[in-house]
Design a protein around this motif. Structure first.
Motif, mmCIF file in Angstrom:
data_model
loop_
_atom_site.group_PDB
_atom_site.id
_atom_site.type_symbol
_atom_site.label_atom_id
_atom_site.label_comp_id
_atom_site.label_asym_id
_atom_site.label_seq_id
_atom_site.Cartn_x
_atom_site.Cartn_y
_atom_site.Cartn_z
ATOM 1 N N UNK A 1 4.904 0.840 7.530
ATOM 2 C CA UNK A 1 4.507 -0.471 7.046
ATOM 3 C C UNK A 1 3.663 -1.132 8.122
ATOM 4 N N UNK A 2 2.483 -1.546 7.723
ATOM 5 C CA UNK A 2 1.579 -2.308 8.586
ATOM 6 C C UNK A 2 1.511 -3.694 7.972
ATOM 7 N N UNK A 3 2.090 -4.672 8.624
ATOM 8 C CA UNK A 3 2.291 -5.974 7.992
ATOM 9 C C UNK A 3 1.772 -7.104 8.868
ATOM 10 N N UNK A 4 0.502 -7.466 8.673
ATOM 11 C CA UNK A 4 -0.023 -8.661 9.324
ATOM 12 C C UNK A 4 0.533 -9.882 8.600
ATOM 13 N N UNK A 5 1.046 -10.840 9.331
ATOM 14 C CA UNK A 5 1.751 -11.975 8.736
ATOM 15 C C UNK A 5 0.871 -13.215 8.706
ATOM 16 N N UNK A 6 0.953 -13.944 7.600
ATOM 17 C CA UNK A 6 0.174 -15.170 7.460
ATOM 18 C C UNK A 6 -1.301 -14.859 7.451
ATOM 19 N N UNK A 7 -2.051 -15.536 8.310
ATOM 20 C CA UNK A 7 -3.489 -15.292 8.396
ATOM 21 C C UNK A 7 -3.830 -14.324 9.534
ATOM 22 N N UNK A 8 -2.822 -13.772 10.196
ATOM 23 C CA UNK A 8 -3.047 -12.829 11.291
ATOM 24 C C UNK A 8 -3.320 -11.427 10.753
ATOM 25 N N UNK A 9 -4.221 -10.706 11.428
ATOM 26 C CA UNK A 9 -4.570 -9.344 11.047
ATOM 27 C C UNK A 9 -4.139 -8.369 12.132
ATOM 28 N N UNK A 10 -3.698 -7.200 11.718
ATOM 29 C CA UNK A 10 -3.568 -6.057 12.618
ATOM 30 C C UNK A 10 -4.940 -5.399 12.641
ATOM 31 N N UNK A 11 -5.375 -4.886 13.799
ATOM 32 C CA UNK A 11 -6.739 -4.360 13.900
ATOM 33 C C UNK A 11 -6.784 -3.027 14.625
ATOM 34 N N UNK A 12 -7.758 -2.198 14.193
ATOM 35 C CA UNK A 12 -8.065 -0.959 14.904
ATOM 36 C C UNK A 12 -6.947 0.063 14.869
ATOM 37 N N UNK A 37 6.541 -12.502 3.556
ATOM 38 C CA UNK A 37 5.495 -12.761 4.538
ATOM 39 C C UNK A 37 6.135 -13.225 5.842
ATOM 40 N N UNK A 38 6.790 -12.271 6.509
ATOM 41 C CA UNK A 38 7.449 -12.582 7.769
ATOM 42 C C UNK A 38 7.339 -11.406 8.709
ATOM 43 N N UNK A 39 7.388 -11.699 9.980
ATOM 44 C CA UNK A 39 7.397 -10.654 10.995
ATOM 45 C C UNK A 39 8.846 -10.273 11.233
ATOM 46 N N UNK A 40 9.102 -8.995 11.266
ATOM 47 C CA UNK A 40 10.464 -8.555 11.502
ATOM 48 C C UNK A 40 10.554 -7.047 11.470
ATOM 49 N N UNK A 41 11.749 -6.589 11.698
ATOM 50 C CA UNK A 41 12.017 -5.159 11.615
ATOM 51 C C UNK A 41 11.917 -4.711 10.167
ATOM 52 N N UNK A 42 11.682 -3.436 9.960
ATOM 53 C CA UNK A 42 11.501 -2.931 8.599
ATOM 54 C C UNK A 42 12.695 -3.233 7.704
ATOM 55 N N UNK A 43 13.908 -3.205 8.244
ATOM 56 C CA UNK A 43 15.098 -3.447 7.421
ATOM 57 C C UNK A 43 15.231 -4.912 7.020
ATOM 58 N N UNK A 44 14.548 -5.823 7.717
ATOM 59 C CA UNK A 44 14.575 -7.236 7.342
ATOM 60 C C UNK A 44 13.620 -7.522 6.185
ATOM 61 N N UNK A 45 12.622 -6.683 6.026
ATOM 62 C CA UNK A 45 11.608 -6.884 4.997
ATOM 63 C C UNK A 45 12.046 -6.286 3.669
ATOM 64 N N UNK A 46 12.903 -5.296 3.702
ATOM 65 C CA UNK A 46 13.375 -4.656 2.480
ATOM 66 C C UNK A 46 12.593 -3.394 2.176
ATOM 67 N N UNK A 47 12.818 -2.852 1.001
ATOM 68 C CA UNK A 47 12.152 -1.623 0.582
ATOM 69 C C UNK A 47 10.680 -1.898 0.302
ATOM 70 N N UNK A 55 -0.017 -1.387 3.674
ATOM 71 C CA UNK A 55 -0.808 -2.095 4.687
ATOM 72 C C UNK A 55 -1.234 -3.450 4.134
ATOM 73 N N UNK A 56 -0.870 -4.516 4.845
ATOM 74 C CA UNK A 56 -1.267 -5.869 4.460
ATOM 75 C C UNK A 56 -1.896 -6.558 5.664
ATOM 76 N N UNK A 57 -3.026 -7.244 5.408
ATOM 77 C CA UNK A 57 -3.752 -7.964 6.457
ATOM 78 C C UNK A 57 -4.074 -7.031 7.624
ATOM 79 N N UNK A 58 -4.860 -6.001 7.310
ATOM 80 C CA UNK A 58 -5.274 -5.029 8.320
ATOM 81 C C UNK A 58 -6.797 -4.932 8.302
ATOM 82 N N UNK A 59 -7.365 -4.910 9.485
ATOM 83 C CA UNK A 59 -8.815 -4.761 9.651
ATOM 84 C C UNK A 59 -9.071 -3.492 10.457
#
Length: 100
Positions: A1-12, A37-47, A55-59
């Protein structure tokens, strides 16, 4: 899971020459579930709604020679891109499950 939160992007981010086997067992209902839409460990986000790559909010995401498979049937898609920009996918192989 690649999860950029809010308006933040993961890049490269790049995945190359990768072969991953997942347990599987995901349901069609999980494939349409909203990812918090939260930053956390994979188990906090759910399945995640994809069995392989969500991948969300990735550049600038690159997948090159990536193989995804499941050991048990899984009704979720292998890959979901949500607000992914400037991506390149070359040589993606993903196992699917037919729905009855």
């Amino acid at each position: 899971m690649l999860n950029g939160v809010g308006s933040d992007f993961l890049e490269g981010i790049s995945f190359q020459d990768l072969h991953v086997s997942y347990e599987g067992g995901g349901t069609a209902e999980e494939s349409v579930a909203e990812v918090p839409n939260l930053a956390g460990e994979y188990f906090e986000i759910g399945t995640p709604p994809a069995y392989g790559i969500y991948a969300r909010n990735v550049r600038s995401l690159t997948l090159n020679n990536v193989r995804l498979e499941v050991t048990k049937p899984d009704l979720r898609p292998a890959v979901i891109f949500d607000h992914v920009v400037d991506s390149a996918v070359n040589g993606l192989s993903a196992q699917g499950t037919l729905q009855a």
